[in-house]
Design an enzyme around this catalytic site. Sequence first.
Site, PDB file in Angstrom:
ATOM      1  N   GLY A 128      38.568  37.194  37.784  1.00 40.73           N
ATOM      2  CA  GLY A 128      38.356  38.610  37.536  1.00 40.73           C
ATOM      3  C   GLY A 128      38.443  38.986  36.070  1.00 40.73           C
ATOM      4  CB  THR A 129      38.169  36.914  32.987  1.00 36.38           C
ATOM      5  OG1 THR A 129      39.013  35.885  33.499  1.00 36.38           O
ATOM      6  CG2 THR A 129      38.455  37.108  31.506  1.00 36.38           C
ATOM      7  CD1 TRP A 158      36.378  45.396  37.200  1.00 36.93           C
ATOM      8  CD2 TRP A 158      37.735  44.324  38.628  1.00 36.93           C
ATOM      9  NE1 TRP A 158      36.859  46.324  38.087  1.00 36.93           N
ATOM     10  CE2 TRP A 158      37.695  45.699  38.977  1.00 36.93           C
ATOM     11  CE3 TRP A 158      38.512  43.458  39.393  1.00 36.93           C
ATOM     12  CZ2 TRP A 158      38.413  46.209  40.062  1.00 36.93           C
ATOM     13  CZ3 TRP A 158      39.217  43.967  40.474  1.00 36.93           C
ATOM     14  CH2 TRP A 158      39.165  45.329  40.792  1.00 36.93           C
ATOM     15  CG  HIS A 214      40.396  31.107  30.598  1.00 35.96           C
ATOM     16  ND1 HIS A 214      40.505  32.257  31.346  1.00 35.96           N
ATOM     17  CD2 HIS A 214      39.062  30.936  30.358  1.00 35.96           C
ATOM     18  CE1 HIS A 214      39.300  32.768  31.552  1.00 35.96           C
ATOM     19  NE2 HIS A 214      38.414  31.988  30.967  1.00 35.96           N
ATOM     20  NE  ARG A 256      39.032  36.644  43.254  1.00 35.49           N
ATOM     21  CZ  ARG A 256      37.715  36.646  43.061  1.00 35.49           C
ATOM     22  NH1 ARG A 256      37.210  36.166  41.936  1.00 35.49           N
ATOM     23  NH2 ARG A 256      36.905  37.119  43.990  1.00 35.49           N
ATOM     24  NE  ARG A 313      29.819  33.628  43.662  1.00 36.18           N
ATOM     25  CZ  ARG A 313      30.360  33.832  44.843  1.00 36.18           C
ATOM     26  NH1 ARG A 313      31.367  34.675  44.969  1.00 36.18           N
ATOM     27  NH2 ARG A 313      29.932  33.177  45.911  1.00 36.18           N
TER      28      ARG A 313
END
Length: 287
Positions: A44-45, A47, A107, A129, A250
């Site tokens: 979800g980075t 977002w 990350h 997540r 996505r």
Amino acid sequence: MESTIYNYQGFWSSSRAIQGVMACQQQLQAQDSDIILVTTPKSGTIWLKSLLFAIVNRKCNPIFEQDHPLLVQNPHDLVLFLKFDLYVDGQVPDFSLFTSPRLMATHVPFASLPKSIQNSRTKIVYLCRNPRDTFIPMWPFANNLRLDNHKDTNSIEEMFDHFCKGVKSIENPDKALFLMYEELKKQPKIQLKHLAEFLECPFSIEEENCGVVDEILRRCSFGNLRNLRNLEVNTNGKLSAGVANKNFFRRGEVGDWKNYFTVEMNDKLNHIIEQKFQGYVLKFSYT
């Protein structure tokens, strides 16, 4: 392109990237006003980058603007990753070009962040997540990168095997915010207001009454982010690392893993999750 990866401080990476992490650990001087987004890939980075940028910059870039940066630029270009590769080449990034507060993403796990970040008042937002839903977008993403480098793709079984082979406890609530992707999807307005309060730029009553919170959520929704694929910057643009922008969008659905996992895959990952998170209160849905 380098194909061998190594385990360094608990995470897997190329030797070049590890050299960059080590150099960054020694040279980066964090500021108390910095905001660092820490995620695992495909959790979800993009977002959360959109939400962070919209929250922090809503004074200079009102969310109702027709030419808002989120409508014309890729979120990865608005909230930059710490460029570890630059440190390898001896090019310390010019952070003076960043406006305060400096928004950055990585990350790299908390334990491997530069000490200047750990020892400062830098705000850290960590997004977690469900590993099952993290894996599903990672599979086509990794295969797209392999295709870009003229390599054969991996089947879902092969990729799952790699995934299986490959939580900081928060003692200071003013330092780090631990977000669950699933909670952000379930209660976006509550979580967005919580995030803004943590970043010390809470929404005013006037902003809420004017619909600023709702507009940020709408503009940063997965539907709108996916529509950004039609922009030139996302159709043909690339990050500095050479990854095509179009690969980052996505559906972002919770529970999409059920459409792909076999019973055996689910059982195997359940066992790994139970082992890795033993002793922690963090729980993920099995169904």
